[in-house]
Design an enzyme around this catalytic site. Structure first.
Site, short mmCIF file in Angstrom:
data_model
loop_
_atom_site.label_atom_id
_atom_site.label_comp_id
_atom_site.label_asym_id
_atom_site.label_seq_id
_atom_site.Cartn_x
_atom_site.Cartn_y
_atom_site.Cartn_z
N SER A 9 12.99 42.63 3.95
CA SER A 9 11.67 42.55 4.56
C SER A 9 10.63 42.64 3.46
CB SER A 9 11.47 43.69 5.56
OG SER A 9 10.14 43.73 6.02
N ASP A 38 22.66 41.14 6.88
CA ASP A 38 22.13 40.83 8.21
C ASP A 38 23.30 40.49 9.13
OD1 ASP A 38 20.75 39.32 10.44
OD2 ASP A 38 19.04 39.77 9.16
N LEU A 39 23.21 40.93 10.38
CA LEU A 39 24.27 40.66 11.35
C LEU A 39 24.33 39.20 11.76
CD1 LEU A 39 24.02 43.85 13.59
CD2 LEU A 39 25.97 43.18 12.19
N LEU A 60 25.53 50.03 14.40
CA LEU A 60 24.34 50.51 15.11
C LEU A 60 23.24 49.46 15.06
CD1 LEU A 60 24.26 54.15 13.67
CD2 LEU A 60 25.67 53.22 15.49
N GLY A 61 23.54 48.29 14.50
CA GLY A 61 22.52 47.24 14.34
C GLY A 61 22.33 46.46 15.63
N GLN A 63 18.95 44.15 18.08
CA GLN A 63 17.60 44.04 18.63
C GLN A 63 17.70 44.88 19.89
OE1 GLN A 63 14.59 44.15 20.32
NE2 GLN A 63 15.63 42.69 21.69
N SER A 64 17.20 46.11 19.82
CA SER A 64 17.55 47.10 20.84
C SER A 64 16.46 47.37 21.86
CB SER A 64 17.95 48.41 20.16
OG SER A 64 16.86 48.91 19.40
N THR A 107 26.03 50.70 25.38
CA THR A 107 24.78 51.18 25.99
C THR A 107 24.89 51.36 27.49
OG1 THR A 107 22.48 50.51 26.48
CG2 THR A 107 24.05 48.75 26.04
N GLU A 109 22.72 50.44 29.42
CA GLU A 109 22.13 49.23 30.01
C GLU A 109 23.20 48.28 30.53
OE1 GLU A 109 18.93 48.23 30.60
OE2 GLU A 109 18.12 50.15 29.95
N TYR A 131 19.36 41.85 26.66
CA TYR A 131 19.93 42.91 25.81
C TYR A 131 21.24 43.42 26.43
CZ TYR A 131 20.61 47.61 23.92
OH TYR A 131 21.16 48.74 23.36
N LYS A 135 25.05 42.96 24.92
CA LYS A 135 25.88 44.14 24.66
C LYS A 135 27.17 44.10 25.47
CE LYS A 135 23.73 47.01 21.72
NZ LYS A 135 24.39 47.64 20.55
N HIS A 161 19.18 58.10 24.06
CA HIS A 161 19.15 59.21 23.11
C HIS A 161 17.90 59.07 22.24
CE1 HIS A 161 21.87 55.96 21.96
NE2 HIS A 161 21.58 56.18 20.68
#
Length: 324
Positions: A9, A38-39, A60-61, A63-64, A107, A109, A131, A135, A161
């Protein structure tokens, strides 16, 4: 040794791990190393994994942000879904199937439009966002690699969390930051979306311990991690204000609802429809019985303690740096 992947970045994006740089045991002695990657780039993932040859990988990567995933649906699928496949494929390509343990940040979600209350490992999934759908792919591709190649791979189905390091555009941190600014006289009012959305909120440090425990077991299994308690966004607002000595009284309905300070009469909270999701997840409550029994894990930080910690941290942050 801990190795991490950081996206390139033009501005610094390591604010949440800045404290680790100041820790000589973590950084100066070389126990922590960051790699650009990058994933969405399978070549760099293969290169990094081949170079580091890790024994544990925590993915843990992502766009969350659920709301933003509706606007960045393809990107979210690429990073959160196919990105997980790229990591798993990189492990396979590097010949580390038998030596790596893999943790996938799954998640709550996934449950979305909940099919039973509370939700546990056997509850059917019903994601309600790009999202959640991305997931869901990640969840099943982890299961597939576990069964196809005997990879030690687990899904941690973590409910919400939080901590003072939560991103500023997530509702809990938005509340704690805004309440801190109001307390310091830097802000009068802020807007939220669905005040009645109910979530099972825990503290990130408790949940990270659970992640680690999952990889210390003999057999790979998926686990729900949650507190079992449910609180609304409205309640999070009320407790945050209570901590700075203000009582919020609600007036009006739906988009016309406001939160007024009982002591001063000032309106501090309004509702804005732009913060609503196209498809809402109204209620999430986890059942972590399996984690309690098999991992000997339980949450330590209460909801009230979490709220107080976040508000206190933001008061300190805003006092020292009002433009943060």
């Amino acid at each position: 040794q801990v190795h991490g992947i950081v996206r390139r970045s033009s501005s610094f994006n390591t604010g949440r791990i800045e404290h680790l740089y100041k820790n000589p045991q973590a950084h100066i002695e070389g126990n922590m190393k960051l790699h650009y990657g990058d994933l969405t780039d399978s070549t760099c993932l293969v290169k990094i994994i081949n170079e580091v040859k890790p024994t544990e990988i925590y993915n843990l990567g992502a766009q969350s942000h659920v709301k933003i995933s509706f606007d960045l649906a393809e990107y979210t699928a690429d990073v959160d879904g196919v990105g997980t496949l790229r990591l798993l494929d990189a492990i396979k390509t590097c010949g580390l199937i038998n030596s790596v343990k893999f943790y996938q940040a799954s998640t709550s979600e996934l449950f979305g439009k909940v099919q039973e209350i509370p939700q546990k490992e056997t509850t059917p999934f019903y994601p309600r966002s790009p999202y959640g759908a991305a997931k869901l792919y990640a969840y099943w591709i982890v299961v597939n690699f576990r069964e196809a190649y005997n990879l030690f791979a687990v899904n941690g189905i973590l409910f919400n969390h939080e901590s003072p390091r939560r991103g500023a555009n997530f509702v809990t941190r938005k509340i704690s930051r805004s309440v801190a600014k109001i307390h310091l006289g830097q802000l009068d009012c802020f807007s939220l979306g669905n005040l009645d959305a109910k979530r099972d909120w825990g503290h990130a440090k408790d949940y990270v311990e659970a992640m680690w425990l999952m990889l210390q077991t003999d057999e790979p299994e998926d686990f729900v991690i949650a507190t079992g308690e449910v609180h609304s966004v409205r309640e999070f607002v009320e407790k945050s204000f209570k901590h700075i000595g203000k009582t919020i009284v609600w007036e009006g309905k739906n988009e016309n609802e406001v939160g007024r300070c009982k002591e001063t009469g000032k309106i501090h909270v309004t509702v804005n429809h732009k913060y609503y999701r196209p498809t809402e997840v109204d209620f999430l409550q986890g059942d972590c019985t399996k984690a309690r029994q098999k991992l000997n894990w339980k949450p330590r930080v209460t909801f009230d303690e979490l709220v107080r910690e976040m508000v206190d941290a933001d008061v300190e942050l805003m006092r020292n740096n009002p433009n943060a």
